[in-house]
Design an enzyme around this catalytic site. Structure first.
Site, mmCIF file in Angstrom:
data_model
loop_
_atom_site.group_PDB
_atom_site.id
_atom_site.type_symbol
_atom_site.label_atom_id
_atom_site.label_comp_id
_atom_site.label_asym_id
_atom_site.label_seq_id
_atom_site.Cartn_x
_atom_site.Cartn_y
_atom_site.Cartn_z
ATOM 1 N N ARG A 1 2.694 -9.035 13.471
ATOM 2 C CA ARG A 1 1.987 -7.865 12.744
ATOM 3 C C ARG A 1 0.729 -8.450 12.048
ATOM 4 N NH1 ARG A 1 5.926 -4.562 9.512
ATOM 5 N NH2 ARG A 1 4.354 -3.053 9.599
ATOM 6 N N ARG B 1 -6.053 2.491 11.546
ATOM 7 C CA ARG B 1 -5.612 1.068 11.663
ATOM 8 C C ARG B 1 -6.814 0.069 12.524
ATOM 9 N NH1 ARG B 1 0.793 -0.351 11.665
ATOM 10 N NH2 ARG B 1 1.382 0.885 10.084
ATOM 11 N N ARG C 1 14.567 -3.647 8.475
ATOM 12 C CA ARG C 1 13.913 -3.211 9.704
ATOM 13 C C ARG C 1 13.480 -4.309 10.712
ATOM 14 N NH1 ARG C 1 9.079 0.073 7.317
ATOM 15 N NH2 ARG C 1 8.106 -1.406 8.593
ATOM 16 N N ARG D 1 12.535 -6.443 2.308
ATOM 17 C CA ARG D 1 12.182 -5.068 2.414
ATOM 18 C C ARG D 1 13.383 -4.517 3.117
ATOM 19 N NH1 ARG D 1 6.277 -3.037 3.914
ATOM 20 N NH2 ARG D 1 6.953 -3.078 5.651
ATOM 21 N N LYS E 1 0.835 -1.134 0.170
ATOM 22 C CA LYS E 1 0.203 0.084 0.053
ATOM 23 C C LYS E 1 0.827 1.229 -0.127
ATOM 24 C CE LYS E 1 -0.956 -0.276 4.986
ATOM 25 N NZ LYS E 1 -0.204 -1.547 5.278
#
Length: 210
Positions: free
Chosen positions: A167, A88, A156, A123, A13
Site C-alpha cells: 500500500r 487518491r 484488517r 491498528r 488522517k
C-alpha cells in the site's frame, strides 16, 4: 468548508478527520469505510472493490467517484464535508473539480514510512460497525470488543505488514503526486504527524484555521 485529508495509509488522517468533524460540525467521509461496508454487504460495486483492497491496490476511479458523488449530495454535507481517502490519484482530483466541487483546504498529514509500518500493525477495526482503534494509541475498553457496538475488533488484512508495504508503494506512485497538484492551487497545508495524537490534532486545527 470543504476539506480533504491526505496522507499515507496509517498516517492518522482518519483520526484527524474525525477530530475536525467534531470541531467544525461537518461530516468526515471515509471512502475506506464506505467501500468496506459495500464489500461486507456483497454489493456488485463492493465485491469489485474488495478484490482490489485485498491485494493492496487502489479501487478503480469509476467505482469510487460514483460513491463519493452520491455521498456529498446528502443533507448532512450541505454546509461542508471532510474527504478522507479520496482523491487518491490526480485523475480522481480532476474528476472532483470537473464535478464542480470546491475544496477550500487540503491537509497533508506527513509521517515517515518506517513509523507507519510499525503503527499500522497495531491498528484494529470493528468487523461490525467499522470503528477504528489502536492497541497503543486508542485501545478498546475491553480487549477485542468494540466500545460502540460490542462487535469483534480485529486486525484488517490490509494492515498486515506485507500488505502495508504494498500500500505504501502504491501511495508513493499514485497518491503522492496529489501533493504537488494541490500545492500548485495554493490549497495544500502540510502537518508533521507527531507521536502524540493530541499534538497532531493541535497542528491540524492550526492549519485549517490559518
Amino acid at each position: 468548508m470543504n476539506l480533504i485529508f491526505l496522507g499515507a495509509p496509517g498516517a492518522g488522517k482518519g483520526t484527524q478527520a474525525e477530530s475536525a468533524s467534531n470541531k467544525y460540525k461537518i461530516p468526515a467521509i471515509s471512502t475506506g469505510n464506505m467501500l468496506r461496508e459495500a464489500a461486507k454487504n456483497g454489493t456488485e460495486a463492493g465485491l469489485k472493490a474488495k478484490s482490489f483492497m485485498d491485494s493492496g491496490d487502489l479501487v478503480p476511479d469509476e467505482v469510487v467517484v460514483g460513491i463519493i458523488k452520491e455521498r456529498i449530495a446528502l443533507d448532512d454535507a450541505k454546509n461542508g464535508f471532510i474527504l478522507d481517502g479520496f482523491p487518491r490519484t490526480v485523475k480522481q482530483a480532476q474528476a472532483l473539480e470537473d464535478m464542480g466541487v470546491n475544496i477550500d483546504k487540503v491537509i497533508n498529514i506527513h509521517v515517515a514510512d518506517e513509523r507507519i509500518t510499525a503503527r499500522m500493525s497495531g491498528r484494529r477495526v470493528c468487523t461490525d460497525c467499522g470503528a477504528s482503534y489502536h492497541i497503543e494509541y486508542k485501545p478498546t475498553s475491553s480487549e477485542g470488543v468494540c466500545d460502540l457496538c460490542k462487535g469483534k475488533v480485529a486486525l484488517r488484512d490490509d494492515d498486515k505488514p506485507e500488505t502495508v508495504l504494498s500500500r505504501l508503494k502504491t501511495y508513493h506512485e499514485k497518491t503522492a503526486p496529489l501533493i504537488d497538484f494541490y500545492d500548485k492551487r495554493g490549497k495544500l497545508r502540510t502537518v508533521e504527524g507527531q507521536e502524540q495524537i493530541e499534538e497532531t490534532t493541535r497542528l491540524t486545527f492550526e492549519a485549517i484555521d490559518a
